[in-house]
Write an enzyme that holds these catalytic residues in place. Sequence first.
Site, PDB file in Angstrom:
ATOM      1  N   LYS A 171      67.582  51.366 -25.681  1.00 29.51           N
ATOM      2  CA  LYS A 171      68.202  50.159 -26.400  1.00 29.51           C
ATOM      3  C   LYS A 171      69.630  50.087 -26.003  1.00 29.51           C
ATOM      4  O   LYS A 171      70.469  50.851 -26.540  1.00 29.51           O
ATOM      5  CB  LYS A 171      68.076  50.029 -28.064  1.00 29.51           C
ATOM      6  CG  LYS A 171      68.420  48.575 -28.427  1.00 29.51           C
ATOM      7  CD  LYS A 171      69.260  48.489 -29.731  1.00 29.51           C
ATOM      8  CE  LYS A 171      70.618  48.819 -29.686  1.00 29.51           C
ATOM      9  NZ  LYS A 171      71.380  47.765 -29.146  1.00 29.51           N
ATOM     10  N   GLU A 246      75.836  61.693 -30.253  1.00 30.26           N
ATOM     11  CA  GLU A 246      77.056  61.645 -29.234  1.00 30.26           C
ATOM     12  C   GLU A 246      77.760  60.732 -30.365  1.00 30.26           C
ATOM     13  O   GLU A 246      77.663  59.456 -29.874  1.00 30.26           O
ATOM     14  CB  GLU A 246      77.029  61.472 -28.032  1.00 30.26           C
ATOM     15  CG  GLU A 246      76.065  62.303 -27.310  1.00 30.26           C
ATOM     16  CD  GLU A 246      76.688  63.832 -26.960  1.00 30.26           C
ATOM     17  OE1 GLU A 246      77.955  63.879 -27.064  1.00 30.26           O
ATOM     18  OE2 GLU A 246      76.122  64.725 -26.431  1.00 30.26           O
ATOM     19  N   CYS A 280      84.967  57.815 -25.727  1.00 28.37           N
ATOM     20  CA  CYS A 280      85.129  58.892 -26.965  1.00 28.37           C
ATOM     21  C   CYS A 280      85.779  60.005 -26.758  1.00 28.37           C
ATOM     22  O   CYS A 280      86.157  60.626 -27.756  1.00 28.37           O
ATOM     23  CB  CYS A 280      83.695  59.171 -27.275  1.00 28.37           C
ATOM     24  SG  CYS A 280      82.857  59.897 -25.765  1.00 28.37           S
ATOM     25  N   GLU A 378      90.211  57.327 -34.408  1.00 31.97           N
ATOM     26  CA  GLU A 378      90.172  56.833 -33.045  1.00 31.97           C
ATOM     27  C   GLU A 378      90.549  55.223 -32.858  1.00 31.97           C
ATOM     28  O   GLU A 378      90.066  54.575 -33.561  1.00 31.97           O
ATOM     29  CB  GLU A 378      88.504  56.752 -32.759  1.00 31.97           C
ATOM     30  CG  GLU A 378      88.139  56.835 -31.355  1.00 31.97           C
ATOM     31  CD  GLU A 378      86.539  56.938 -31.306  1.00 31.97           C
ATOM     32  OE1 GLU A 378      85.990  56.293 -32.173  1.00 31.97           O
ATOM     33  OE2 GLU A 378      85.914  57.396 -30.391  1.00 31.97           O
TER      34      GLU A 378
HETATM   35  P1  NAP Z   1      78.471  51.502 -32.208  1.00 32.21           P
HETATM   36  O1  NAP Z   1      78.892  50.187 -33.105  1.00 32.21           O
HETATM   37  O2  NAP Z   1      77.786  52.598 -33.101  1.00 32.21           O
HETATM   38  O3  NAP Z   1      77.118  50.946 -31.302  1.00 32.21           O
HETATM   39  C1  NAP Z   1      76.753  51.851 -30.487  1.00 32.21           C
HETATM   40  C2  NAP Z   1      74.885  51.510 -30.361  1.00 32.21           C
HETATM   41  O4  NAP Z   1      74.379  51.407 -31.758  1.00 32.21           O
HETATM   42  C3  NAP Z   1      74.770  49.940 -29.916  1.00 32.21           C
HETATM   43  O5  NAP Z   1      73.773  50.018 -29.158  1.00 32.21           O
HETATM   44  C4  NAP Z   1      74.440  49.155 -31.059  1.00 32.21           C
HETATM   45  O6  NAP Z   1      73.685  47.991 -31.034  1.00 32.21           O
HETATM   46  C5  NAP Z   1      73.788  50.264 -31.769  1.00 32.21           C
HETATM   47  N1  NAP Z   1      73.795  49.801 -33.404  1.00 32.21           N
HETATM   48  C6  NAP Z   1      74.593  49.292 -34.066  1.00 32.21           C
HETATM   49  N2  NAP Z   1      74.242  49.074 -35.473  1.00 32.21           N
HETATM   50  C7  NAP Z   1      73.132  49.673 -35.407  1.00 32.21           C
HETATM   51  C8  NAP Z   1      72.296  49.952 -36.253  1.00 32.21           C
HETATM   52  N3  NAP Z   1      72.214  49.517 -37.646  1.00 32.21           N
HETATM   53  N4  NAP Z   1      70.953  50.628 -35.965  1.00 32.21           N
HETATM   54  C9  NAP Z   1      70.603  51.050 -34.934  1.00 32.21           C
HETATM   55  N5  NAP Z   1      71.561  50.869 -33.872  1.00 32.21           N
HETATM   56  C10 NAP Z   1      72.932  50.148 -34.040  1.00 32.21           C
HETATM   57  O7  NAP Z   1      79.407  52.029 -31.384  1.00 32.21           O
HETATM   58  P2  NAP Z   1      80.135  51.094 -30.346  1.00 32.21           P
HETATM   59  O8  NAP Z   1      81.402  50.555 -30.909  1.00 32.21           O
HETATM   60  O9  NAP Z   1      79.433  50.378 -29.474  1.00 32.21           O
HETATM   61  O10 NAP Z   1      80.669  52.390 -29.460  1.00 32.21           O
HETATM   62  C11 NAP Z   1      81.755  53.078 -29.495  1.00 32.21           C
HETATM   63  C12 NAP Z   1      81.734  54.401 -30.336  1.00 32.21           C
HETATM   64  O11 NAP Z   1      80.801  55.230 -29.442  1.00 32.21           O
HETATM   65  C13 NAP Z   1      83.110  55.113 -30.391  1.00 32.21           C
HETATM   66  O12 NAP Z   1      83.161  55.667 -31.645  1.00 32.21           O
HETATM   67  C14 NAP Z   1      82.789  55.919 -29.247  1.00 32.21           C
HETATM   68  O13 NAP Z   1      83.665  57.313 -29.562  1.00 32.21           O
HETATM   69  C15 NAP Z   1      81.518  56.641 -29.449  1.00 32.21           C
HETATM   70  N6  NAP Z   1      80.922  57.211 -28.179  1.00 32.21           N
HETATM   71  C16 NAP Z   1      80.843  58.479 -28.067  1.00 32.21           C
HETATM   72  C17 NAP Z   1      80.251  59.166 -26.910  1.00 32.21           C
HETATM   73  C18 NAP Z   1      79.997  60.505 -27.133  1.00 32.21           C
HETATM   74  O14 NAP Z   1      79.241  60.855 -25.987  1.00 32.21           O
HETATM   75  N7  NAP Z   1      80.343  61.272 -28.023  1.00 32.21           N
HETATM   76  C19 NAP Z   1      80.299  58.489 -25.625  1.00 32.21           C
HETATM   77  C20 NAP Z   1      80.461  56.992 -25.765  1.00 32.21           C
HETATM   78  C21 NAP Z   1      81.236  56.422 -26.884  1.00 32.21           C
HETATM   79  P3  NAP Z   1      74.614  46.581 -30.689  1.00 32.21           P
HETATM   80  O15 NAP Z   1      75.581  46.785 -29.582  1.00 32.21           O
HETATM   81  O16 NAP Z   1      73.427  45.901 -29.952  1.00 32.21           O
HETATM   82  O17 NAP Z   1      75.082  46.051 -31.780  1.00 32.21           O
END
Ligand code: NAP
Length: 475
Positions: A171, A246, A280, A378
């Site tokens: 997804k 992650e 990240c 962050e």
């Molecule tokens: P996010 O809001 O957590 O979204 C990530 C994924 O989770 C998206 O596919 C999102 O879907 C989905 N999601 C959101 N709410 C959900 C729920 N209630 N149930 C299941 N899935 C759900 O994060 P983001 O803002 O897109 O990404 C940025 C974050 O990712 C930052 O904190 C960054 O540090 C972290 N990150 C970490 C790494 C690592 O390797 N540690 C790498 C890259 C990014 P939708 O988009 O369809 O809403």
Amino acid sequence: MKGQLFINGEWTGDYIETMDVFDPATGEKVGSIPKAGEKETKLAIDAAHDAFKDWSLLPAQDRASYLMKWHDLILENKDEIAEILTKEMGKPLAEAKGEIAYSASFIAWYAEEAKRIYGRTIPASAPNKRIQIMKQPVGVVASITPWNFPAAMIARKMAPALAAGCTFVAKPAELTPFTAIKLFELCEEAGFPKGVVNLVMGDAPSIGRVMTTSDKVRKLTFTGSTEVGKLLIQQSANKVHNLSLELGGHAPMIVCDDADLDLAVEGVIASKFRNAGQTCVCGNRIYVQEGILESFMKKLEVKVKGLKVGNGLEEGVDIGPLIEKKSYEKVQRHVEDAVAKGANVVIGGNGVANNDSYFFHPTILTNVTDDMVVMQEETFGPVAPIQTFKTDSEVVAKANDTRFGLAAYFFTENYSRGTKIAEGLEYGIVGWNDGVPAVAQAPFGGMKESGMGREGGMEGIEAFLETKFLSISLK
Ligand code: NAP
């Protein structure tokens, strides 16, 4: 563009209400995708479940061949995928091409690792007993990935899972589905048997709920925010699902007074401003040792002034837009909070928002104190807050004083000093004179609230394997 779901070897989803995807550089519509939910997620999981047995029994060489076909097709179509990626995500085209090559490197690496899933035999404690340890694929894997690396986060999960013998339901983020769709078109072209790889997108909470509560899913692998990661842990608790997470970071970058300053500046630019600061592992707070601040700042300012902001499809652009309004407002809030508490804006400090596109100028802040939000959370934007430090023990304590533990960086030319700093940092990834350490062959992941498990390296495939202990009693 019109996207579809890929379930059991078929493109589907025409019957579902759609959601639009926009170019963050222009605000223009890129296309639309089906807003899938519980029903489609269950169908995808069923397909992956049905395909699991045959795929897991396929010789590793054969699984590796499928992966290498996919790898080759990705590289052949690199320019097209990179353009899609830039259109829906905003990062400069050169970075997007880099991400596609990086994604392919995971697939090549795990095609090889598929052939090296070794068990072992252990001397038993009784003469008639034999002990064998075998490795087997965990089963159906569900994956949820973010928008900031729309190709790499999928490849980094899917390649080791398929190599291990697992089947997969992906997804992607709703903001960047078309890169994933293209990757799956290439999976289809590579000829993966039906049901082995499946793609759903749409209503994230519904999809996530099915993935975390299904009896047929054995592993959930997630990259995204710590907040959503914690929710998925809670939701998975009842099924005791195997989890890899992650999550967010808050990376310190330490510049010691014996550092090669050109190298340090290069590292800060690469880590802090790549992807407009939306990674990240971005350096989020920069600590420069007293005594070298002036010379470091001189060099940094020159480089930051040279960064060009604009549409990532244009030649020479270094910093694309922020992904959406919410991100822009967060970056603005962090800068305003810092300024209100006494920070100096050396460069930047503001953005340009129009026609639903949100650009933020690369920003350097000095006179920064620990109570500022920018030093605690962050930022996910091109803002570099700079503070000075006196001693190594002081700066390592500051670097560790956070709930996050993903990546940290330091710059020193002194081996003994560097070794001690590296050992003291509570982070899963440490770059020593290196602002961009991530590679396919090394384990990537965080400590504390930055997550659990590792992706990349031999740890990356281990995450998709179960260990079975077989005790044999001979007659
Ligand atoms: P996010 O809001 O957590 O979204 C990530 C994924 O989770 C998206 O596919 C999102 O879907 C989905 N999601 C959101 N709410 C959900 C729920 N209630 N149930 C299941 N899935 C759900 O994060 P983001 O803002 O897109 O990404 C940025 C974050 O990712 C930052 O904190 C960054 O540090 C972290 N990150 C970490 C790494 C690592 O390797 N540690 C790498 C890259 C990014 P939708 O988009 O369809 O809403």
